[in-house]
Design a protein around this motif. Structure first.
Motif, PDB file in Angstrom:
ATOM      1  N   GLU A 183       4.959  10.284  -2.277  1.00 54.38           N
ATOM      2  CA  GLU A 183       6.291  10.243  -1.656  1.00 54.38           C
ATOM      3  C   GLU A 183       6.182  10.090  -0.149  1.00 54.38           C
ATOM      4  OE1 GLU A 183       9.751  10.201  -2.561  1.00 54.38           O
ATOM      5  OE2 GLU A 183       8.630   9.356  -4.251  1.00 54.38           O
ATOM      6  N   GLY A 184       5.146  10.666   0.450  1.00 52.08           N
ATOM      7  CA  GLY A 184       4.917  10.485   1.885  1.00 52.08           C
ATOM      8  C   GLY A 184       4.622   9.037   2.222  1.00 52.08           C
ATOM      9  N   ARG A 185       3.777   8.405   1.417  1.00 53.81           N
ATOM     10  CA  ARG A 185       3.482   6.982   1.619  1.00 53.81           C
ATOM     11  C   ARG A 185       4.746   6.155   1.461  1.00 53.81           C
ATOM     12  NH1 ARG A 185      -2.087   5.595  -1.508  1.00 53.81           N
ATOM     13  NH2 ARG A 185      -1.044   3.577  -1.556  1.00 53.81           N
ATOM     14  N   LYS A 225       0.818  -1.209   0.000  1.00 52.16           N
ATOM     15  CA  LYS A 225       0.000   0.000   0.000  1.00 52.16           C
ATOM     16  C   LYS A 225       0.856   1.266   0.000  1.00 52.16           C
ATOM     17  CE  LYS A 225      -4.326  -1.616   1.847  1.00 52.16           C
ATOM     18  NZ  LYS A 225      -5.152  -1.250   0.718  1.00 52.16           N
ATOM     19  N   CYS A 226       2.084   1.149   0.453  1.00 55.23           N
ATOM     20  CA  CYS A 226       2.979   2.307   0.489  1.00 55.23           C
ATOM     21  C   CYS A 226       3.516   2.659  -0.899  1.00 55.23           C
ATOM     22  CB  CYS A 226       4.145   2.045   1.447  1.00 55.23           C
ATOM     23  SG  CYS A 226       3.645   2.045   3.176  1.00 55.23           S
ATOM     24  N   GLY A 227       3.304   1.795  -1.870  1.00 57.12           N
ATOM     25  CA  GLY A 227       3.776   2.075  -3.224  1.00 57.12           C
ATOM     26  C   GLY A 227       5.287   2.101  -3.334  1.00 57.12           C
ATOM     27  N   MET A 228       5.920   1.189  -2.632  1.00 60.90           N
ATOM     28  CA  MET A 228       7.384   1.166  -2.585  1.00 60.90           C
ATOM     29  C   MET A 228       8.038   1.052  -3.962  1.00 60.90           C
ATOM     30  SD  MET A 228       8.152   1.521   0.537  1.00 60.90           S
ATOM     31  CE  MET A 228       9.865   1.213   0.242  1.00 60.90           C
ATOM     32  N   ILE A 235       7.028   6.311   4.464  1.00 66.22           N
ATOM     33  CA  ILE A 235       6.585   5.432   5.549  1.00 66.22           C
ATOM     34  C   ILE A 235       7.029   3.998   5.265  1.00 66.22           C
ATOM     35  CG2 ILE A 235       4.563   4.413   6.687  1.00 66.22           C
ATOM     36  CD1 ILE A 235       5.130   7.283   7.556  1.00 66.22           C
ATOM     37  N   GLY A 236       6.884   3.563   4.023  1.00 62.75           N
ATOM     38  CA  GLY A 236       7.321   2.219   3.651  1.00 62.75           C
ATOM     39  C   GLY A 236       8.802   2.013   3.902  1.00 62.75           C
ATOM     40  N   LEU A 237       9.602   3.017   3.562  1.00 62.49           N
ATOM     41  CA  LEU A 237      11.044   2.927   3.812  1.00 62.49           C
ATOM     42  C   LEU A 237      11.330   2.840   5.314  1.00 62.49           C
ATOM     43  CD1 LEU A 237      12.348   5.516   1.204  1.00 62.49           C
ATOM     44  CD2 LEU A 237      12.562   3.024   1.088  1.00 62.49           C
ATOM     45  N   ASP A 238      10.573   3.588   6.106  1.00 67.47           N
ATOM     46  CA  ASP A 238      10.734   3.514   7.562  1.00 67.47           C
ATOM     47  C   ASP A 238      10.392   2.119   8.083  1.00 67.47           C
ATOM     48  OD1 ASP A 238      11.503   6.182   7.684  1.00 67.47           O
ATOM     49  OD2 ASP A 238       9.518   6.899   8.308  1.00 67.47           O
ATOM     50  N   ARG A 246      -0.073  15.346  -6.215  1.00 67.01           N
ATOM     51  CA  ARG A 246      -0.173  13.953  -5.765  1.00 67.01           C
ATOM     52  C   ARG A 246       1.207  13.354  -5.514  1.00 67.01           C
ATOM     53  NH1 ARG A 246      -3.211  11.001 -10.191  1.00 67.01           N
ATOM     54  NH2 ARG A 246      -2.119  12.573 -11.380  1.00 67.01           N
ATOM     55  N   THR A 247       2.223  13.904  -6.167  1.00 65.60           N
ATOM     56  CA  THR A 247       3.592  13.420  -5.964  1.00 65.60           C
ATOM     57  C   THR A 247       3.961  13.468  -4.483  1.00 65.60           C
ATOM     58  OG1 THR A 247       4.301  14.103  -8.154  1.00 65.60           O
ATOM     59  CG2 THR A 247       6.023  13.853  -6.509  1.00 65.60           C
TER      60      THR A 247
END
Length: 104
Positions: free
Chosen positions: A71-73, A53-56, A76-79, A66-67
């Protein structure tokens, strides 16, 4: 007779090194909790869905506002990946491999 305990001396290097800080104790507890979840197949499946869901692995550049959202999502995925790697680096590859098997 009660045992006499030596008072904590912050100037004593040996005592200071052996005493864990509150922050370190919290980190240890959180790592233990995360490992307990990642030790289960179901927990790893939930993490894969979260990371998906984070769109990694999607391009987040849209040419409009929307960028920033994407990028915020992704951030979070990277975290989350970093948290997983700090507990045990092999978990991420295990999560990915199991997801591939589920999708097959």
């Amino acid at each position: 007779m009660p045992q006499e305990t030596k008072a904590y001396d912050a100037g004593d290097v040996a005592q200071t090194k052996s005493k864990k800080t509150k922050y370190e104790l919290i980190q240890d507890r959180e790592a233990s909790e995360l490992k307990a979840v990642l030790d289960t197949y179901e927990g790893r499946a939930v993490f894969w869905r979260l990371l998906s869901k984070c769109g990694m692995y999607k391009d987040s550049m849209t040419g409009d506002n929307r960028t920033f959202y994407y990028e915020g999502r992704r951030s979070i995925g990277l975290d989350v990946i970093e948290m997983i790697a700090e507990v045990d680096a092999h978990f991420y590859s295990q999560i990915r491999d199991e997801a591939i098997e589920r999708d097959a």
